[in-house]
Design an enzyme around this catalytic site. Sequence first.
Site: not given
Length: 879
Positions: A325-326
Amino acid sequence: MEWYRLTKEELFSNLESDEDGLDAISRQERLAKEGPNELSKGEEISEIRKFLSHFNDLLVYALIVSAALKGFIGDFIDMAIILFVVLVNALIGYIQEAKATDSLNSLSNMMSANAIIWTGNEKVTVDAASLVKGDIVFLKPGDIIPADLRLLDAYNLVVEEAILTGESTPVNKSTDIIESEADLGDRLNMVFSGTLVNAGSAKAVVVETGDRTEIGKISEHLKSVEDSETPLITKMKLMNKQIFAVVAGLIVFLVIFSFFYRDMTGDELLSAMIALAVSAIPEGLPAVLSIILSVGVTRMARQNAIIKKMPAVETLGSMEVICSDKTGTLTKNEMSVVAVITADDLFDTTDPNEHDNQINQTSSNQALTKMVETALYCNDTKITYKGGVREIIGNPTEGALLDWANQMALTENVKEISKLPFDSAYKYMATLVDVEDKRYIYLKGAPDVLLDLVEKEVSHNQVKVFDESPWNEKIATNAKLGQRILAAAYKEVSNTKETLTHEDISSDMILVGLFGIIDPPKKEAIEAVRVSRQAGISVKMITGDHKDTAMAIAKDIGIENYANALVGKDIEALSDEELEKVVMSTDVFARTTPEHKLRLVEAIQRNGQIVGMTGDGVNDAPALKQADIGIAMGIKGTEVTKDAADMVLSDDNFATITSAVKEGRRVYENLKKTIYFSLPTAFAQGLLVVVSLLADRPLPLSSVQILWLNMVTTITLSFALGFEPLDEKGMTRPPRDPKENILSSYAIFRTVYVSLLLAGLGFLINSFLGSKGASIPIMQTTLITTLVFGQVFYMINCREIIRFSITKTILSNKVLWYSLAILAILQLLVTYAPFMHVALGTTVITGQHIGISVLAGLAVFIIVEIEKTITRTFFKPKN
């Protein structure tokens, strides 16, 4: 139902409700029909079932049968010892195993406890579980949204949706109808269960409850995702089947052989078969594997990686792809001003070398001064520090402006007179402020709006006519870098002006510059991605954020194949087969939903890859559970994500993953060394039984003596191998093939010849002592001692599977020396303690007998090292 696309009339028609809400009777009827606004729970695994699962193994079944047969013939002491060994193995595995996950309960805990609704012409606080479709709900700052709602009225409503959508910034909501199809994060007239009201207020109608909400869909995905079997468990099961097949085949052969060619009673034959089973099965191996994994768990915990399921330690070592995930994982999850753009300058605020230069220019550069003043005075946010931790009270974007401006050392006498709060309807905020006896209007907001309002600009410390074209180029350039752009403007007004209206900013405004704001990458994440790539691990970003933002962050971090990023709609347009091909050549996926993330992980797995998935939001939970190794953030991660994961990063640092991978590779190498050690030593004891039966000779050792050898030497010596360090090239090699069998052709070769070597030396010494007229207890005790020394020297051989085993690291492994000391004490007890003589049938032996045993062990060491030299010189095996 696409609630966000309906008009208000269509909305209430479908819900059979109106803006007055539902009366008490209608609510009760719907509640009985729809069920409570709660998430249904999955089946929980009892502690007894968890414990019993550690007996579910072919080799354990064989030992249990052996124990039962011992009891059947009346040998209850041996039966008790065998069962005790089985029980100890299960207890070690159970105690070391992390508690089972319960992600559905945590999802339920995220839902709001209460809600304020309109019913019976008044506001009433009700249990959120009693909400039904058609209820009218009121929202205020700090509320956890109790169900999926369609907004009817909204005043400056800002909602934090990162846990559900991955959106890095809070979302400004509106009541406008969305005519075209929109991704979850773009449904601005909807708010979703479990998300947080950051600012503003609203009136909304319930459109979905319980399992039908977006968070409920995630709950259903979690139920449908089955716990995957780790590569280690798969390989161990295969190896156990192979061992079981060999032992069972030998037993069947020997039973038939003894029936036709040996005159043995049923009890004698049964005892011999049990002795073979006990000797050839490495009883201590499951316990040792659990201990080695446990050591890996402990070492990882010291490095901020908390392992919840022990086999996940080894899985990390074979991981080939990390899907990250960012927001909050690769980035700080804190909005920061990274660029300040004026007509003449571009200030990179992330460059520490420029920081002093910017501060020095604050008083002399008019545009920069006004940018600082706008950030400070046109701002509704406060920054506080609790326990040394920064906390932003208000909008994170405004917090970023305030944080930057506070560092610019601007000291002025200020007094706020009036303001226009930000509203998504007009996309700006304005304040009327006294600064050093002059009165100004400060304005900040969306560039597309402000550029239509300004008439002048600041350039070279002068106010000039506004030229729009260069500013559009600057906006486009920085937007491509994933930055959120805000424009800033001002004008001086009369000291008598007391109120601020929208008409006041419609003329004579002066543009001073632009702010570029982004959730920046963590510096340590950049290094971690580099190390991962060096170790042959591909890093893919899967985020709910916008495509441009994702691509910009991916480029900065060093992720490959970012230019051909896909968004959620692209993924939906692909079949499973098409996605399976595309996913390996694309490393950035934006605007994704939980369903997309799950499909991506599955597509990578269908390519035969071992996948790790990181995340912190609820939207990451299904993919984390599906992945071979789910990795949750410990600080900013939700409880749902932590429960669905196999590993939790207590420092929320992506770089910790690379440390965990290194530990995982070390654990696997040490597990392999343990197996190389355990199998030949166990099979050598089995050969003693097999050859004795074939040669019609008495069994050289009793089943209890064999069991003692297996448990004590295997646990002490194998345990020492579990502390061996990873070799210096361990993180520059690509991940091993997940299909690789632990019992490679070389492992089988080594097992066979070392088994024959140990057994042959045992028979040779036994025959020598027999020729000298030694008693059976002396022969058995000397044989035990010989096998112990043989295993000690062979354990040193196994420190390096192919290379020469005596290296400088042998001194750093203190556990090895402790294990040898413990084994020496135990062996002295076997030889000289009377109570051990009674239990095992051993006796006192002389120094001459011990000397013979030491020479036999030294011969094993020399022969194995010669074989390793030949093998690595001429055959170059992969091990």
